[in-house]
Every structure is written in C-alpha cells, then in structure tokens.
Design a protein around this motif. Structure first.
Motif, PDB file in Angstrom:
ATOM      1  N   LYS A 160       5.847  -4.876  -7.193  1.00  0.00           N
ATOM      2  CA  LYS A 160       5.671  -6.180  -7.828  1.00  0.00           C
ATOM      3  C   LYS A 160       6.395  -7.273  -7.047  1.00  0.00           C
ATOM      4  CE  LYS A 160       3.137  -4.984 -11.337  1.00  0.00           C
ATOM      5  NZ  LYS A 160       1.733  -5.504 -11.470  1.00  0.00           N
ATOM      6  N   LEU A 161       7.625  -6.975  -6.592  1.00  0.00           N
ATOM      7  CA  LEU A 161       8.368  -7.964  -5.807  1.00  0.00           C
ATOM      8  C   LEU A 161       7.647  -8.271  -4.489  1.00  0.00           C
ATOM      9  CD1 LEU A 161      12.027  -6.666  -6.353  1.00  0.00           C
ATOM     10  CD2 LEU A 161      10.957  -8.683  -7.387  1.00  0.00           C
ATOM     11  N   ALA A 162       7.127  -7.213  -3.863  1.00  0.00           N
ATOM     12  CA  ALA A 162       6.392  -7.418  -2.605  1.00  0.00           C
ATOM     13  C   ALA A 162       5.127  -8.227  -2.845  1.00  0.00           C
ATOM     14  CB  ALA A 162       6.062  -6.067  -1.975  1.00  0.00           C
ATOM     15  N   GLN A 202       2.193   6.706  -7.084  1.00  0.00           N
ATOM     16  CA  GLN A 202       1.214   7.707  -7.523  1.00  0.00           C
ATOM     17  C   GLN A 202       1.734   9.122  -7.310  1.00  0.00           C
ATOM     18  OE1 GLN A 202      -2.311   6.727  -5.354  1.00  0.00           O
ATOM     19  NE2 GLN A 202      -2.859   4.990  -6.677  1.00  0.00           N
ATOM     20  N   ILE A 203       2.393   9.349  -6.193  1.00  0.00           N
ATOM     21  CA  ILE A 203       2.953  10.684  -5.928  1.00  0.00           C
ATOM     22  C   ILE A 203       4.056  11.016  -6.950  1.00  0.00           C
ATOM     23  CG2 ILE A 203       4.261  12.043  -4.257  1.00  0.00           C
ATOM     24  CD1 ILE A 203       2.790  10.499  -2.058  1.00  0.00           C
ATOM     25  N   ALA A 204       4.895  10.006  -7.262  1.00  0.00           N
ATOM     26  CA  ALA A 204       5.974  10.238  -8.238  1.00  0.00           C
ATOM     27  C   ALA A 204       5.406  10.544  -9.613  1.00  0.00           C
ATOM     28  CB  ALA A 204       6.891   9.022  -8.293  1.00  0.00           C
ATOM     29  N   VAL A 205       4.343   9.865  -9.993  1.00  0.00           N
ATOM     30  CA  VAL A 205       3.725  10.136 -11.287  1.00  0.00           C
ATOM     31  C   VAL A 205       3.170  11.559 -11.336  1.00  0.00           C
ATOM     32  CG1 VAL A 205       1.808   9.503 -12.816  1.00  0.00           C
ATOM     33  CG2 VAL A 205       3.258   7.721 -11.818  1.00  0.00           C
ATOM     34  N   LYS A 206       2.540  11.985 -10.234  1.00  0.00           N
ATOM     35  CA  LYS A 206       1.972  13.336 -10.212  1.00  0.00           C
ATOM     36  C   LYS A 206       3.058  14.398 -10.306  1.00  0.00           C
ATOM     37  CE  LYS A 206      -2.182  12.135  -7.593  1.00  0.00           C
ATOM     38  NZ  LYS A 206      -2.935  12.341  -6.325  1.00  0.00           N
ATOM     39  N   SER A 208       0.833  -1.212   0.000  1.00  0.00           N
ATOM     40  CA  SER A 208       0.000   0.000   0.000  1.00  0.00           C
ATOM     41  C   SER A 208       0.867   1.262   0.000  1.00  0.00           C
ATOM     42  CB  SER A 208      -0.922  -0.018   1.214  1.00  0.00           C
ATOM     43  OG  SER A 208      -1.696   1.155   1.269  1.00  0.00           O
ATOM     44  N   THR A 209       1.955   1.242   0.769  1.00  0.00           N
ATOM     45  CA  THR A 209       2.850   2.401   0.808  1.00  0.00           C
ATOM     46  C   THR A 209       3.534   2.629  -0.541  1.00  0.00           C
ATOM     47  OG1 THR A 209       3.233   2.007   3.158  1.00  0.00           O
ATOM     48  CG2 THR A 209       4.818   3.404   1.999  1.00  0.00           C
ATOM     49  N   LEU A 210       4.020   1.540  -1.174  1.00  0.00           N
ATOM     50  CA  LEU A 210       4.682   1.659  -2.473  1.00  0.00           C
ATOM     51  C   LEU A 210       3.715   2.161  -3.544  1.00  0.00           C
ATOM     52  CD1 LEU A 210       6.844  -1.604  -2.434  1.00  0.00           C
ATOM     53  CD2 LEU A 210       7.661   0.753  -2.240  1.00  0.00           C
ATOM     54  N   GLN A 211       2.477   1.739  -3.487  1.00  0.00           N
ATOM     55  CA  GLN A 211       1.479   2.215  -4.436  1.00  0.00           C
ATOM     56  C   GLN A 211       1.269   3.723  -4.279  1.00  0.00           C
ATOM     57  OE1 GLN A 211      -0.005   0.593  -6.873  1.00  0.00           O
ATOM     58  NE2 GLN A 211      -1.373   2.268  -7.491  1.00  0.00           N
ATOM     59  N   SER A 212       1.229   4.167  -3.034  1.00  0.00           N
ATOM     60  CA  SER A 212       1.062   5.610  -2.801  1.00  0.00           C
ATOM     61  C   SER A 212       2.285   6.386  -3.291  1.00  0.00           C
ATOM     62  CB  SER A 212       0.842   5.871  -1.308  1.00  0.00           C
ATOM     63  OG  SER A 212      -0.313   5.214  -0.848  1.00  0.00           O
ATOM     64  N   ALA A 220      11.531   8.004 -12.733  1.00  0.00           N
ATOM     65  CA  ALA A 220      12.445   7.012 -12.167  1.00  0.00           C
ATOM     66  C   ALA A 220      11.939   6.519 -10.812  1.00  0.00           C
ATOM     67  CB  ALA A 220      13.836   7.618 -12.037  1.00  0.00           C
ATOM     68  N   SER A 221      11.493   7.450  -9.983  1.00  0.00           N
ATOM     69  CA  SER A 221      10.965   7.055  -8.654  1.00  0.00           C
ATOM     70  C   SER A 221       9.698   6.223  -8.796  1.00  0.00           C
ATOM     71  CB  SER A 221      10.689   8.302  -7.814  1.00  0.00           C
ATOM     72  OG  SER A 221      11.891   9.031  -7.580  1.00  0.00           O
ATOM     73  N   ALA A 222       8.875   6.587  -9.783  1.00  0.00           N
ATOM     74  CA  ALA A 222       7.647   5.825  -9.987  1.00  0.00           C
ATOM     75  C   ALA A 222       7.953   4.403 -10.429  1.00  0.00           C
ATOM     76  CB  ALA A 222       6.766   6.535 -11.011  1.00  0.00           C
ATOM     77  N   LEU A 223       8.914   4.236 -11.372  1.00  0.00           N
ATOM     78  CA  LEU A 223       9.284   2.883 -11.816  1.00  0.00           C
ATOM     79  C   LEU A 223       9.898   2.072 -10.684  1.00  0.00           C
ATOM     80  CD1 LEU A 223      10.801   3.714 -15.341  1.00  0.00           C
ATOM     81  CD2 LEU A 223       8.636   2.550 -14.843  1.00  0.00           C
ATOM     82  N   SER A 224      10.732   2.704  -9.868  1.00  0.00           N
ATOM     83  CA  SER A 224      11.347   1.982  -8.748  1.00  0.00           C
ATOM     84  C   SER A 224      10.285   1.520  -7.748  1.00  0.00           C
ATOM     85  CB  SER A 224      12.364   2.898  -8.058  1.00  0.00           C
ATOM     86  OG  SER A 224      12.920   2.240  -6.926  1.00  0.00           O
ATOM     87  N   ALA A 225       9.326   2.400  -7.455  1.00  0.00           N
ATOM     88  CA  ALA A 225       8.265   2.031  -6.518  1.00  0.00           C
ATOM     89  C   ALA A 225       7.409   0.901  -7.070  1.00  0.00           C
ATOM     90  CB  ALA A 225       7.405   3.248  -6.197  1.00  0.00           C
ATOM     91  N   LEU A 226       7.142   0.934  -8.371  1.00  0.00           N
ATOM     92  CA  LEU A 226       6.313  -0.112  -8.974  1.00  0.00           C
ATOM     93  C   LEU A 226       7.053  -1.451  -8.998  1.00  0.00           C
ATOM     94  CD1 LEU A 226       4.643   1.859 -11.911  1.00  0.00           C
ATOM     95  CD2 LEU A 226       3.564   1.061  -9.796  1.00  0.00           C
TER      96      LEU A 226
END
Length: 494
Positions: A295-297, A276-280, A269-273, A285-291
């Motif tokens: 996926k690994l989680a 979304q913040i990085a995309v906005k 849930s934290t990584l998804q948030s 790069a931060s958005a891809l790393s979070a995604l």
C-alpha cells in the motif's frame, strides 16, 4: 593463454596463432632488420589495443583511454611467448603518427588534433636527436628492462568509432531544441547504450569524448552539467544559456521519475507475490506486512505518476514555446526579406509608371510593325505580262526537253532495229534457207526483242501525240485568256 590473448586470437585477424611469434618478438630489432614487418606489427598492435579497449577487454574500466603500465604487459602476457617485447616502441610510433595522444596534452590543447603543421616542433627535433644517439627521451614509453612508462593515452581511432555511431543515432532522431539539449548524466547513459559488455564509460572517458566532440568535430557545446548539440542549420554550436540548463534539468527529472516508477512497479509486484505466498503458508503476519508495504509503495507510485504527468505537461509546453519562438523568428526574418524586396520595387506608383512606360513602348513597336508591313500589303502591284512571259519561257524549256528526249528515244529504237536486222541477216547467211532456228529459246529471244522494238515504237508515237496535244491545248488556253482580258482593259481605259 590468458583471456585477453584468447579474445585477440578469436577477434583480431592479425593475431593469428601463426603470427604471435612475430608480434611478441623484439620489435626494436625488427625496426632495422625488417621495416615492412615492423610496420605491419605496429598496425596490428594499434588496431588490437583499440578494439580491446572499446570491447572492455583491457584490465581498466575505460573505453577510450589506454593506461600504460606493467599491468598492461601482464594482461597481454602469453604462456608460450611471455610479455610482448617492444610494446613501448609501438606506443611511441602510434603517438608520433597521431593514433594515440597523451591524456593531459589532449585535454589542455586548444588546437584540433587534426590540425597538423608541416613544421616539426623544437621538442620533436630534440627527441628525435636523442633517439638517434641512443638516449631515450622522457617522452618515450619504452623503459629499460622490458617495462612501460606509466601514463594515459587517448585512443583516437576509438573516438572516431564512437563519433560514427553517434552520427547514425542522431540521424534517427528529431533535431528540435529540446531534443538537442541533454544533461551530463543522460549523455552518459546514452553513450553507454552504444557499447556492449559490463564496462561502462568512466568520467575520464566522458571528458575526453566531450572535448573531442566540441573542439575537433564542432558538434556540441558543454559545461559541467549541460550538453547542447549543434543545430543542423548552424555552422557552429551555440553557447549554453540558462534556459538550456532548465530544459536539461527537467529532462533529467523526467528520466529519474520514469526509473523510479519502474522500480516501484516491480516492488509492488514482488510484494503482491510475497503476500500471496504468506497467505498460502498461513503466515498471517508476513502477509499483513507485505500488504502494508505494498500500500505504501502504491501511494508513492501514484505520487510519482502525478508528478511525472505535471513535469511532462510542463515539458510539452516548453516544446510548444520553443516551436513558437522558431516560428516567430522565421516570420520576422521573412518580414524583413519582404520589406527589403518592397523597397526595391518602390511601391504601387512606381509599378504603375513602369506599366505605363511598357505599354507606350509596346504601342511604338506595333506602329513600326504596321509601317513596315504596309508596302508589302497594299502598294505592291504585280505585272501580269511579266508573269505570262515567265510562264511561256518555262513551257518552251519543257517542250525542248521533251523533244530532245523523244529524239534520243527514236535514235535508240533505230539502233536496236539495225541490230535486229543485222542479226537476222547474219543468221540467214550462216544457215540454209529451209533451216529453222536451232532452238526454241533462240526463237523466244528473237520474238521478245521484236516485241520490245514494237513497244518502244508505240510509246514514242504516243509521247509525240501527247506533247502535241499539250502544246495545242496550252496555246488554245492562252488565246482564250487574251481574248477575255481585252474587253477588261478597254473597260478600264474608258
């Protein structure tokens, strides 16, 4: 005041501000000058230290053990009254009465703390003698200079409070074998849930609690990794087996997986948030790393969920097998009981013999009953002449009673008539011949008396007539009965 004293004043009724001077005074002097006040202060300090330990307010990360040292005196120090004087006397008194027990003695002793002998030990006698002559023994917590002996004391009232909470908790849970087996880690988590505050039970607290529950309450058996509570139907706890270790380990794995799944769910849930913040913000790069991390989680979460399902299925099978073992054991015991009872019965042939014997004895009872009833049923002959004589005697007695009653009534009437005549003569003699009765009421009274006399005469005459009619009718019926019975007797004679 320090925070600990503030807490005691707010939560302990005996630690009112007006009582603090007495509680912080020299208790050794109070012991001789004011014994009642000394006993009240000792009780107040013992209850306060116990509740402060359970609430996690003492300067030690322990709930069931009181660490005695100068640190305890400093924590209890007051800006107005200083450190409590004579706290060592309080601890000595609590040890003497079994409210506090030395930590090492508590852990190594095989005898229950509730098993008190009325004979004092030689060491207790020696220690008492040394105190009487003013020499403080090594076992005393009172150290000269207002200090405390270093050591650890088990708080027995705190253990009893935890035991009460555990009983309430166990009453709300099932008592199957798998529920009664837990690992040491799970037991620690469950016990910490009974307390409030940031301080949790330490390893020493757990050792003391397990020793108390096993030795003094016979509530469980335990080893280094597994704890097994006593069955409600068993008098004593059962020893721990290898199967118990496996069940405890499996329950621990399931609990750990549940905790990991909760953490991974929160991380996803934290990584998804974050993505979304990085995309906005346009931070690709931060958005891809979070995604990627998400996926690994998610993969790790799914793997743990699958493993948890397998373990839960195994645990369910174990529960079913345990229930089956108990059912089979109950059926086996029932079969043994039935076998014993069938041996006592002796088989079908013995039952048939018993029934035949019972029928035979019952038939004998019926024959005896028939013999006893025969004379009353057929051989008894009634004598009609005796019956007629008895009836005639009863009628004669009744007639005599009626005649006597009639004579008494006639006699009463004659007396009443004479009384009325006497009154009339008296009235005639006392008044002129032409003078009438004085009042209307006297006339009415006289007329009523005359009417009563006439009524009684008519009743007496009617009674005589009825008696005569009854007697004549009775004689007439007897004559008819005799005339009717004579032809029958003649016919029977012929």
């Amino acid at each position: 005041m320090s925070s600990l004293i503030d807490w005691l004043v707010e939560n302990e009724p005996a630690f009112r501000k007006t009582r603090l001077p007495s509680l912080y005074s020299d208790l050794a002097v109070q012991k001789t000058s004011n014994p009642e006040g000394y006993a009240a202060n000792v009780t107040a300090w013992q209850a306060a230290l116990t509740r402060a330990a359970l609430a996690g307010q003492l300067p030690f990360e322990q709930r069931l053990i009181l660490q005695t040292s100068d640190d305890l005196l400093n924590a209890l120090a007051s800006p107005h009254y200083g450190r409590p004087s004579g706290l060592g006397c309080v601890l000595d008194d609590c040890v003497r009465h079994g409210k506090m027990i030395d930590l090492q003695d508590f852990l190594v002793s095989e005898k229950s703390i509730y098993n008190r002998s009325w004979l004092p030990s030689p060491w207790a006698i020696l220690r008492w003698s040394l105190r009487q002559v003013g020499i403080v023994g090594t076992a005393s917590y009172e150290v000269p200079g207002g200090r405390l002996k270093k050591g650890g004391l088990v708080l027995v009232p705190a253990l009893e409070e935890v035991w009460k909470k555990m009983q309430v908790l166990q009453d709300t849970q099932t008592q199957s074998l798998t529920d009664r087996i837990v690992s040491r880690d799970l037991f620690l988590k469950e016990m910490n849930s009974l307390f409030s505050g940031p301080v949790s039970l330490s390893d020493q607290d757990i050792n003391v609690l397990l020793r108390y529950l096993a030795r003094d309450k016979h509530a469980l058996s335990y080893d280094d990794t597994t704890i097994k509570f006593k069955s409600p139907a068993a008098p004593m706890p059962e020893p721990i087996t290898q199967e118990d270790h496996s069940i405890a380990s499996l329950k621990t794995l399931i609990a750990n997986l549940n905790s990991q799944i909760e953490n991974l769910t929160s991380r996803i849930s934290t990584l998804q948030s974050n993505a979304q913040i990085a995309v906005k913000t346009g931070n690709k790069a931060s958005a891809l790393s979070a995604l990627r991390s998400k996926k690994l989680a998610e993969r790790s979460l799914q793997s743990r969920i699958d493993t948890l399902h397998q373990l839960e299925e195994v645990y369910t099978k174990i529960e079913a097998a345990v229930d089956q073992v108990e059912v089979v054991a109950a059926m086996e015991a029932s079969a043994g009981v039935l076998k014993t009872l069938n041996k006592k019965i002796g088989g079908v042939e013995r039952v048939d013999d018993v029934l035949d014997s019972l029928r035979e004895e019952m038939s004998k009872v019926d024959e005896v009953s028939g013999v006893v009833a025969d004379p009353l049923a057929g051989n008894a002959v009634l004598d009609e002449a005796e019956v007629d004589d008895e009836l005639e005697n009863m009628e004669r007695e009744e007639r005599i009673k009626r005649e006597e009653k009639s004579r008494e009534q006639k006699k009463k009437l004659e007396i009443q008539e004479a009384e009325v005549t006497r009154r009339r003569l008296a009235e005639l003699e006392g008044q002129p011949a032409a003078q009438a009765p004085s009042t209307e009421s006297e006339k009415n009274k006289e007329n009523m008396q005359i009417a009563d006399v006439d009524l009684e005469r008519s009743l007496s005459s009617s009674i005589d007539k009825l008696q005569k009619l009854d007697i004549d009718g009775l004689q007439h019926r007897q004559n008819e009965d005799q005339q009717h019975q004579q032809p029958q007797k003649v016919a029977e004679g012929t």
